[in-house]
Design a protein around this motif. Sequence first.
Motif, short mmCIF file in Angstrom:
data_model
loop_
_atom_site.label_atom_id
_atom_site.label_comp_id
_atom_site.label_asym_id
_atom_site.label_seq_id
_atom_site.Cartn_x
_atom_site.Cartn_y
_atom_site.Cartn_z
N ARG A 1 -3.72 9.15 5.18
CA ARG A 1 -3.47 10.29 6.16
C ARG A 1 -4.64 11.11 6.27
NH1 ARG A 1 1.52 9.84 3.54
NH2 ARG A 1 3.26 9.37 5.03
N ALA A 2 -5.36 11.70 4.94
CA ALA A 2 -6.50 12.50 5.23
C ALA A 2 -7.57 11.76 5.54
CB ALA A 2 -6.88 12.93 3.81
N CYS A 3 -7.72 10.31 5.19
CA CYS A 3 -8.78 9.52 5.87
C CYS A 3 -8.66 9.35 7.34
CB CYS A 3 -8.36 8.07 5.20
SG CYS A 3 -9.71 6.84 5.96
N ALA B 1 -7.39 2.51 6.92
CA ALA B 1 -6.34 3.64 6.80
C ALA B 1 -4.76 3.10 7.31
CB ALA B 1 -6.82 4.77 7.25
N GLN B 2 -4.95 2.72 8.55
CA GLN B 2 -3.56 2.58 9.31
C GLN B 2 -2.90 1.42 8.45
OE1 GLN B 2 -5.62 1.48 12.97
NE2 GLN B 2 -4.99 3.27 14.03
N ALA B 3 -3.70 0.35 7.97
CA ALA B 3 -2.98 -0.72 7.28
C ALA B 3 -2.48 -0.26 5.92
CB ALA B 3 -4.07 -1.89 6.94
N GLY C 1 -1.38 2.77 5.60
CA GLY C 1 -0.01 3.53 5.87
C GLY C 1 1.01 2.28 6.51
N GLY C 2 0.86 1.10 6.60
CA GLY C 2 1.89 0.02 6.89
C GLY C 2 1.85 0.15 8.28
N PHE C 3 1.01 0.92 9.18
CA PHE C 3 0.87 0.39 10.52
C PHE C 3 0.22 -0.58 10.86
CE2 PHE C 3 1.71 5.04 9.57
CZ PHE C 3 2.92 5.42 10.24
N PHE C 4 0.52 -1.84 10.78
CA PHE C 4 -0.28 -3.01 10.88
C PHE C 4 -0.44 -3.30 12.36
CE2 PHE C 4 2.27 -3.58 6.96
CZ PHE C 4 1.15 -3.49 6.10
N ALA C 5 0.34 -3.04 13.27
CA ALA C 5 0.05 -3.42 14.68
C ALA C 5 -0.98 -2.20 15.32
CB ALA C 5 1.30 -3.02 15.43
N ASP C 6 -1.14 -1.16 14.72
CA ASP C 6 -2.09 -0.21 15.09
C ASP C 6 -3.55 -0.79 14.46
OD1 ASP C 6 -0.40 1.39 16.58
OD2 ASP C 6 0.02 2.69 14.72
N ALA C 7 -3.41 -0.89 13.17
CA ALA C 7 -4.58 -1.49 12.70
C ALA C 7 -5.09 -2.82 13.01
CB ALA C 7 -4.25 -2.11 11.14
N ASN C 8 -4.35 -3.47 13.72
CA ASN C 8 -4.77 -4.80 14.53
C ASN C 8 -5.37 -4.52 15.77
OD1 ASN C 8 -5.15 -7.72 14.67
ND2 ASN C 8 -3.26 -7.61 16.09
N ALA D 1 -14.05 -6.71 8.27
CA ALA D 1 -13.21 -6.63 9.16
C ALA D 1 -12.44 -7.71 9.39
CB ALA D 1 -13.94 -6.11 10.48
N LEU D 2 -13.12 -8.91 9.29
CA LEU D 2 -12.27 -10.23 9.38
C LEU D 2 -11.29 -10.41 8.29
CD1 LEU D 2 -15.21 -12.51 10.96
CD2 LEU D 2 -13.30 -11.91 11.91
N ILE D 3 -11.80 -10.07 7.32
CA ILE D 3 -10.94 -10.22 5.95
C ILE D 3 -9.63 -9.28 6.39
CG2 ILE D 3 -10.65 -9.61 3.46
CD1 ILE D 3 -13.35 -10.82 3.25
N GLN D 4 -9.91 -7.91 6.76
CA GLN D 4 -8.84 -7.01 7.03
C GLN D 4 -8.09 -7.64 8.01
OE1 GLN D 4 -8.44 -3.97 5.11
NE2 GLN D 4 -6.63 -4.42 5.82
N ARG D 5 -8.52 -8.05 9.22
CA ARG D 5 -7.49 -8.66 9.97
C ARG D 5 -6.74 -9.58 9.55
NH1 ARG D 5 -9.28 -9.38 16.09
NH2 ARG D 5 -10.59 -11.46 15.38
N ALA D 6 -7.41 -10.43 8.52
CA ALA D 6 -6.62 -11.69 8.05
C ALA D 6 -5.29 -11.10 7.28
CB ALA D 6 -7.60 -12.37 7.14
N ARG D 7 -5.72 -10.03 6.53
CA ARG D 7 -4.52 -9.41 5.70
C ARG D 7 -3.58 -8.67 6.62
NH1 ARG D 7 -9.12 -6.58 1.79
NH2 ARG D 7 -9.40 -8.21 0.44
N VAL D 8 -3.85 -8.03 7.55
CA VAL D 8 -3.05 -7.66 8.76
C VAL D 8 -2.10 -8.75 9.36
CG1 VAL D 8 -2.83 -6.31 11.12
CG2 VAL D 8 -4.49 -5.56 9.06
N PHE D 9 -2.59 -9.85 9.56
CA PHE D 9 -1.89 -11.00 10.38
C PHE D 9 -0.86 -11.50 9.25
CE2 PHE D 9 -5.73 -12.60 13.30
CZ PHE D 9 -5.26 -11.69 14.26
N GLY D 10 -1.30 -11.43 8.12
CA GLY D 10 -0.32 -12.10 6.88
C GLY D 10 0.84 -10.84 6.71
N ALA D 11 0.57 -9.52 6.99
CA ALA D 11 1.45 -8.51 6.77
C ALA D 11 2.60 -8.62 8.02
CB ALA D 11 0.90 -7.22 6.59
N LEU D 12 1.93 -9.08 9.16
CA LEU D 12 2.86 -9.14 10.52
C LEU D 12 3.42 -10.56 10.44
CD1 LEU D 12 0.17 -7.56 12.84
CD2 LEU D 12 2.47 -6.54 12.21
#
Length: 266
Positions: free
Chosen positions: A50-52, A76-78, A80-87, A103-114
């Motif tokens: 949140r502070a981030c 930060a969004q990821a 916090g569990g806000f994966f759609a926003d992070a995407n 960023a590509l690695i982060q998006r891969a993780r977000v896709f996995g969480a989704l």
Amino acid sequence: MAVSHRAEIFAHGTSHERIESASREIASRPDDASLYLRRGILQLEYGDWRACLLDVDEAERRQTQDLGAGFVRARAQAAGGFFADANASLDKFLAVHPAHAGALIQRARVFGALGKKAEAAEEFVRAMSHVSQPEPDQVFELAALLCAAGREADALAAIDRTLKATPGVPSLVECGVRIEMGLGNFDGALRRIAEAISAATIKEPLMARRAAVLAQAGRVTDSLAAWRELQARLAALPAVQRESHAMSSLSERARHAIGALTALHP
């Protein structure tokens, strides 16, 4: 342009001290967008997403060049569990920086969480194409995503490419062995272990792994012979090595395994 954020982030002190130091920097230069972003990364690394996000907002209001704030926002969004926003944030960032591996690695993780297993695997593959020397942890993550997507052969190929560049990494060998065994390919698992034994300076742990895999494959006689070979090798070591905790533990494992297997195959 600056989209790498870890190298210069207040390297000393506790989390509280480092964030306080960052805040003093901001107080002295309140219009410097990079300082807010640096503090935001610290906040994120210490678990306060949140502070981030608040600091990312401040950085974006002040930045006169691309500092990579969108990538930090997505992380930060990821967190916090806000994966759609992070995407959505990653989509914007990658539209400008399409080859940014982090960023590509982060998006891969977000896709996995989704729950998007195929997309997660493909995105991580794309990310690794921009990494000249992948770290073992990155290869583990890639292999896990590929296996989750039903692409075990691709996971094994990724492991093999890394092992070719950096031979004998025990954790990568074990990752390949686990995948082979999950596929029921015991011969493939044993081949990997044999190659690792040949290259290893300290062979005893791998010899124990080979003996255990032989037992799991139902090859009781071969497993018993492998455990006895290990036992003889351990007995021949100099006392200072033989009596170390690691080798003593292996010796005990071998003794128990030989007893159990002998009962099955007297």
